[in-house]
Enzyme design. Sequence first.
Site, PDB file in Angstrom:
ATOM      1  N   ASP A  11       0.821  -1.208   0.000  1.00  0.00           N
ATOM      2  CA  ASP A  11       0.000   0.000   0.000  1.00  0.00           C
ATOM      3  C   ASP A  11       0.857   1.261   0.000  1.00  0.00           C
ATOM      4  O   ASP A  11       2.038   1.239   0.340  1.00  0.00           O
ATOM      5  CB  ASP A  11      -0.875   0.040   1.262  1.00  0.00           C
ATOM      6  CG  ASP A  11      -2.003  -0.971   1.246  1.00  0.00           C
ATOM      7  OD1 ASP A  11      -2.046  -1.813   0.325  1.00  0.00           O
ATOM      8  OD2 ASP A  11      -2.828  -0.923   2.176  1.00  0.00           O
ATOM      9  N   HIS A  62      -6.104   2.461  -3.933  1.00  0.00           N
ATOM     10  CA  HIS A  62      -6.037   2.759  -2.502  1.00  0.00           C
ATOM     11  C   HIS A  62      -6.887   4.013  -2.245  1.00  0.00           C
ATOM     12  O   HIS A  62      -7.910   3.935  -1.585  1.00  0.00           O
ATOM     13  CB  HIS A  62      -4.589   2.949  -2.066  1.00  0.00           C
ATOM     14  CG  HIS A  62      -4.369   2.804  -0.594  1.00  0.00           C
ATOM     15  ND1 HIS A  62      -5.158   2.013   0.222  1.00  0.00           N
ATOM     16  CD2 HIS A  62      -3.437   3.360   0.239  1.00  0.00           C
ATOM     17  CE1 HIS A  62      -4.729   2.077   1.465  1.00  0.00           C
ATOM     18  NE2 HIS A  62      -3.688   2.900   1.511  1.00  0.00           N
ATOM     19  N   HIS A  69     -12.185   6.749   5.917  1.00  0.00           N
ATOM     20  CA  HIS A  69     -13.529   7.000   5.419  1.00  0.00           C
ATOM     21  C   HIS A  69     -14.465   7.526   6.504  1.00  0.00           C
ATOM     22  O   HIS A  69     -15.422   8.250   6.205  1.00  0.00           O
ATOM     23  CB  HIS A  69     -14.102   5.733   4.798  1.00  0.00           C
ATOM     24  CG  HIS A  69     -13.571   5.477   3.428  1.00  0.00           C
ATOM     25  ND1 HIS A  69     -14.137   4.576   2.557  1.00  0.00           N
ATOM     26  CD2 HIS A  69     -12.506   6.006   2.766  1.00  0.00           C
ATOM     27  CE1 HIS A  69     -13.465   4.565   1.426  1.00  0.00           C
ATOM     28  NE2 HIS A  69     -12.457   5.409   1.531  1.00  0.00           N
ATOM     29  N   HIS A 155       3.927  -2.232   2.924  1.00  0.00           N
ATOM     30  CA  HIS A 155       3.876  -0.890   2.345  1.00  0.00           C
ATOM     31  C   HIS A 155       5.179  -0.599   1.605  1.00  0.00           C
ATOM     32  O   HIS A 155       6.259  -0.829   2.152  1.00  0.00           O
ATOM     33  CB  HIS A 155       3.675   0.157   3.437  1.00  0.00           C
ATOM     34  CG  HIS A 155       2.430  -0.049   4.242  1.00  0.00           C
ATOM     35  ND1 HIS A 155       2.350  -0.990   5.246  1.00  0.00           N
ATOM     36  CD2 HIS A 155       1.215   0.552   4.170  1.00  0.00           C
ATOM     37  CE1 HIS A 155       1.131  -0.953   5.775  1.00  0.00           C
ATOM     38  NE2 HIS A 155       0.420  -0.036   5.146  1.00  0.00           N
TER      39      HIS A 155
END
Length: 201
Positions: A11, A62, A69, A155
Amino acid sequence: MSDGRIALTFDDGPDPLWTPQVLDALAEADARATFFVLAPRAAAEAALIARMQAEGHGVQLHAYAHIRHTKLTEETGAEDTDRALSMLSSLSVEPELWRTPWGVTADWTEDVAAARGLELVRWTADTHDWRGDSATAMLAAIDDEVADGAIVLAHDALGPGATRSGCAETVALVAPLVALARDRGLEPVTLCAGCPEAVCP
């Protein structure tokens, strides 16, 4: 031949320094992975996106802005998603999968995903590489979770909240993690929408 599958996922990239090193490590191991990218970083590193695709890796969504959110309204979240998808489309990336920032969803996330044909994806094994743990420590921490259908979170860039100064240990983790997976009859593959256990054959 391996009967099992495992997905290595990364990510927050692409990053001009660390993503090439992750890609080099994957190439050396002859392994495939899936990258959940931030659209502005992808646009700034279009050559890395092209390299990911050319080398058989998955490139998925992503976000545009790395924001939980739960801190966004549905309207703002939908705008962020559409902005990201449009930017990625200009790079010939058409995501089917969506890993939200921090894996956090709100009551509107599923509706926004469904309206755009996106399947939400989380993970089953978290390296916690953002902390700066050594590759050896990370491998030991997820050892029990390296199993058929596992989705490993790592990541390839320094995202919000990271306490490490770089991604060298994540790069160093790739080879031993792939080796461990193959010792257990698991082949690293890309994630895809609608596949059993979320990993493609």
